[in-house]
Scaffold this motif. Sequence first.
Motif, PDB file in Angstrom:
ATOM      1  N   GLN A 133       0.825  -1.205   0.000  1.00 29.78           N
ATOM      2  CA  GLN A 133       0.000   0.000   0.000  1.00 29.78           C
ATOM      3  C   GLN A 133       0.863   1.261   0.000  1.00 29.78           C
ATOM      4  OE1 GLN A 133      -2.798  -0.008   3.227  1.00 29.78           O
ATOM      5  NE2 GLN A 133      -3.622   2.003   2.750  1.00 29.78           N
ATOM      6  N   PHE A 134       0.392   2.279  -0.712  1.00 26.15           N
ATOM      7  CA  PHE A 134       1.050   3.586  -0.763  1.00 26.15           C
ATOM      8  C   PHE A 134       0.113   4.636  -0.169  1.00 26.15           C
ATOM      9  CE2 PHE A 134       3.865   1.352  -3.379  1.00 26.15           C
ATOM     10  CZ  PHE A 134       4.938   2.137  -3.766  1.00 26.15           C
ATOM     11  N   ARG A 135       0.707   5.620   0.530  1.00 26.22           N
ATOM     12  CA  ARG A 135      -0.053   6.755   1.047  1.00 26.22           C
ATOM     13  C   ARG A 135       0.788   8.022   0.899  1.00 26.22           C
ATOM     14  NH1 ARG A 135      -2.789   6.122   6.833  1.00 26.22           N
ATOM     15  NH2 ARG A 135      -3.749   8.051   6.076  1.00 26.22           N
ATOM     16  N   PHE A 136       0.138   9.160   1.105  1.00 25.90           N
ATOM     17  CA  PHE A 136       0.858  10.433   1.125  1.00 25.90           C
ATOM     18  C   PHE A 136       1.493  10.628   2.495  1.00 25.90           C
ATOM     19  CE2 PHE A 136      -2.496  11.188  -2.061  1.00 25.90           C
ATOM     20  CZ  PHE A 136      -1.719  11.605  -3.124  1.00 25.90           C
ATOM     21  N   TYR A 137       2.758  11.059   2.485  1.00 32.61           N
ATOM     22  CA  TYR A 137       3.476  11.348   3.732  1.00 32.61           C
ATOM     23  C   TYR A 137       4.226  12.665   3.586  1.00 32.61           C
ATOM     24  CZ  TYR A 137       2.606   6.531   5.214  1.00 32.61           C
ATOM     25  OH  TYR A 137       2.010   5.345   5.594  1.00 32.61           O
ATOM     26  N   ALA A 138       4.338  13.370   4.718  1.00 31.43           N
ATOM     27  CA  ALA A 138       5.061  14.638   4.717  1.00 31.43           C
ATOM     28  C   ALA A 138       5.653  14.876   6.100  1.00 31.43           C
ATOM     29  CB  ALA A 138       4.131  15.790   4.341  1.00 31.43           C
ATOM     30  N   ALA A 139       6.619  15.795   6.172  1.00 28.41           N
ATOM     31  CA  ALA A 139       7.194  16.178   7.451  1.00 28.41           C
ATOM     32  C   ALA A 139       6.177  17.003   8.249  1.00 28.41           C
ATOM     33  CB  ALA A 139       8.465  16.988   7.234  1.00 28.41           C
ATOM     34  N   LYS A 140       6.194  16.824   9.556  1.00 25.64           N
ATOM     35  CA  LYS A 140       5.291  17.581  10.411  1.00 25.64           C
ATOM     36  C   LYS A 140       5.493  19.083  10.224  1.00 25.64           C
ATOM     37  CE  LYS A 140       5.312  13.938  13.938  1.00 25.64           C
ATOM     38  NZ  LYS A 140       5.737  13.569  15.300  1.00 25.64           N
ATOM     39  N   ALA A 141       6.745  19.481  10.027  1.00 27.28           N
ATOM     40  CA  ALA A 141       7.027  20.913   9.871  1.00 27.28           C
ATOM     41  C   ALA A 141       6.407  21.482   8.600  1.00 27.28           C
ATOM     42  CB  ALA A 141       8.543  21.136   9.857  1.00 27.28           C
ATOM     43  N   LEU A 142       6.191  20.656   7.602  1.00 24.44           N
ATOM     44  CA  LEU A 142       5.630  21.137   6.343  1.00 24.44           C
ATOM     45  C   LEU A 142       4.126  21.329   6.426  1.00 24.44           C
ATOM     46  CD1 LEU A 142       6.190  21.763   3.290  1.00 24.44           C
ATOM     47  CD2 LEU A 142       5.607  19.362   2.840  1.00 24.44           C
ATOM     48  N   VAL A 143       3.428  20.403   7.105  1.00 24.81           N
ATOM     49  CA  VAL A 143       1.959  20.432   7.081  1.00 24.81           C
ATOM     50  C   VAL A 143       1.343  20.884   8.404  1.00 24.81           C
ATOM     51  CG1 VAL A 143       1.808  18.680   5.293  1.00 24.81           C
ATOM     52  CG2 VAL A 143       1.868  17.971   7.694  1.00 24.81           C
ATOM     53  N   GLY A 144       2.153  21.008   9.465  1.00 20.70           N
ATOM     54  CA  GLY A 144       1.610  21.431  10.752  1.00 20.70           C
ATOM     55  C   GLY A 144       0.576  20.452  11.270  1.00 20.70           C
ATOM     56  N   SER A 145      -0.571  20.953  11.646  1.00 17.93           N
ATOM     57  CA  SER A 145      -1.632  20.087  12.176  1.00 17.93           C
ATOM     58  C   SER A 145      -2.532  19.528  11.081  1.00 17.93           C
ATOM     59  CB  SER A 145      -2.475  20.854  13.197  1.00 17.93           C
ATOM     60  OG  SER A 145      -3.087  21.984  12.580  1.00 17.93           O
ATOM     61  N   ARG A 146      -2.323  19.982   9.849  1.00 21.26           N
ATOM     62  CA  ARG A 146      -3.155  19.521   8.736  1.00 21.26           C
ATOM     63  C   ARG A 146      -2.855  18.060   8.429  1.00 21.26           C
ATOM     64  NH1 ARG A 146      -1.982  19.972   3.133  1.00 21.26           N
ATOM     65  NH2 ARG A 146      -0.232  21.349   3.664  1.00 21.26           N
ATOM     66  N   ALA A 197      12.785  15.655   5.292  1.00 26.97           N
ATOM     67  CA  ALA A 197      13.459  16.947   5.418  1.00 26.97           C
ATOM     68  C   ALA A 197      12.541  18.126   5.149  1.00 26.97           C
ATOM     69  CB  ALA A 197      14.650  16.997   4.463  1.00 26.97           C
ATOM     70  N   GLY A 198      11.282  17.846   4.780  1.00 20.85           N
ATOM     71  CA  GLY A 198      10.337  18.932   4.551  1.00 20.85           C
ATOM     72  C   GLY A 198      10.350  19.487   3.148  1.00 20.85           C
ATOM     73  N   VAL A 199      10.989  18.775   2.202  1.00 21.02           N
ATOM     74  CA  VAL A 199      11.073  19.271   0.831  1.00 21.02           C
ATOM     75  C   VAL A 199       9.701  19.264   0.175  1.00 21.02           C
ATOM     76  CG1 VAL A 199      12.088  18.864  -1.448  1.00 21.02           C
ATOM     77  CG2 VAL A 199      13.463  18.521   0.624  1.00 21.02           C
ATOM     78  N   GLY A 200       8.935  18.205   0.407  1.00 21.49           N
ATOM     79  CA  GLY A 200       7.614  18.111  -0.191  1.00 21.49           C
ATOM     80  C   GLY A 200       6.890  16.866   0.267  1.00 21.49           C
ATOM     81  N   VAL A 201       5.683  16.692  -0.225  1.00 20.96           N
ATOM     82  CA  VAL A 201       4.866  15.527   0.082  1.00 20.96           C
ATOM     83  C   VAL A 201       5.283  14.384  -0.834  1.00 20.96           C
ATOM     84  CG1 VAL A 201       2.519  14.595   0.139  1.00 20.96           C
ATOM     85  CG2 VAL A 201       2.946  16.982   0.794  1.00 20.96           C
ATOM     86  N   GLY A 202       5.397  13.182  -0.277  1.00 19.56           N
ATOM     87  CA  GLY A 202       5.753  12.025  -1.081  1.00 19.56           C
ATOM     88  C   GLY A 202       4.663  10.969  -1.058  1.00 19.56           C
ATOM     89  N   LEU A 203       4.452  10.316  -2.177  1.00 14.91           N
ATOM     90  CA  LEU A 203       3.583   9.143  -2.231  1.00 14.91           C
ATOM     91  C   LEU A 203       4.502   7.946  -2.030  1.00 14.91           C
ATOM     92  CD1 LEU A 203       0.731   8.013  -2.713  1.00 14.91           C
ATOM     93  CD2 LEU A 203       1.294   7.902  -5.157  1.00 14.91           C
TER      94      LEU A 203
END
Length: 264
Positions: A133-146, A197-203
């Motif tokens: 399974q694949f999902r979207f993941y991101a650094a906490k610093a990039l998306v905050g509470s979203r 590292a907060g560069v962007g969202v990854g699938l």
Amino acid sequence: RNTVARRVAALEDALGLTLFERGPLGWTRTAAGEELAELATRVEADVLALALHAGARDRALTGSVRLTTTMHLTTYLLTPAVQRLREKHPGLVLEIAADARAFDLTRREADLALRMGRPQAPGLVTRKLSAIQFRFYAAKALVGSRRTVDLAKDPFVGFEESLVQTPQESWFARTAPERRVVFRCNSTAALAAAARAGVGVGLLPCFVAEPDPDLVALDGPAAPDHELWLLVHGELRRSPPVRAVIEWVDELVARARPLLVPGR
């Protein structure tokens, strides 16, 4: 090129035959050269068949087994479980070739292969091990509470041009063709590091990203699963060392299933 020419000339002298016609546009095999090439191909096939048969009859759980797969499967799935194999079969040496290219199992470049996606490999025994399974993941610093991905506004990391036909990139091209990609590479592990590292969202594969405390999962459109497949030559699957590694792979996939397909 000069070395090849010298060796061909030496072979022709030893055989007393002309194997190639030399011309301004290159070399062309003579009739004798064609016959010798066909014979050499048959000899090579016989030698490979003999090696496979001998390997299948080796009853001892010692020696080396060579497995080829991708770097991220090696890093996140296989390597953490190697000690279990060592404890059970201390005489075995597992060799993992972590490489994106497809090794030829019929020519004994490897004994086993783990590949993402249904293989097209005639002459090999193949078996699906699991969905991935694949999902979207991101650094906490990039998306905050979203916790929801924004396909129109979020920056994304993704594969570079040579991998645009992978399932996730093909799905992205259909689902969000206008997304803003800020970083590309050819490594899943590097994409996970960029997302961390907060560069962007990854699938990303869940088994790669879910254990990472610096990454958070984001809700969004459901991406299609990948498939994990095992490949082995029909003769070698009866070899005790190869059989032992296959059993180890089955066990580690079963233990990893909660991360391979979370919530299923």
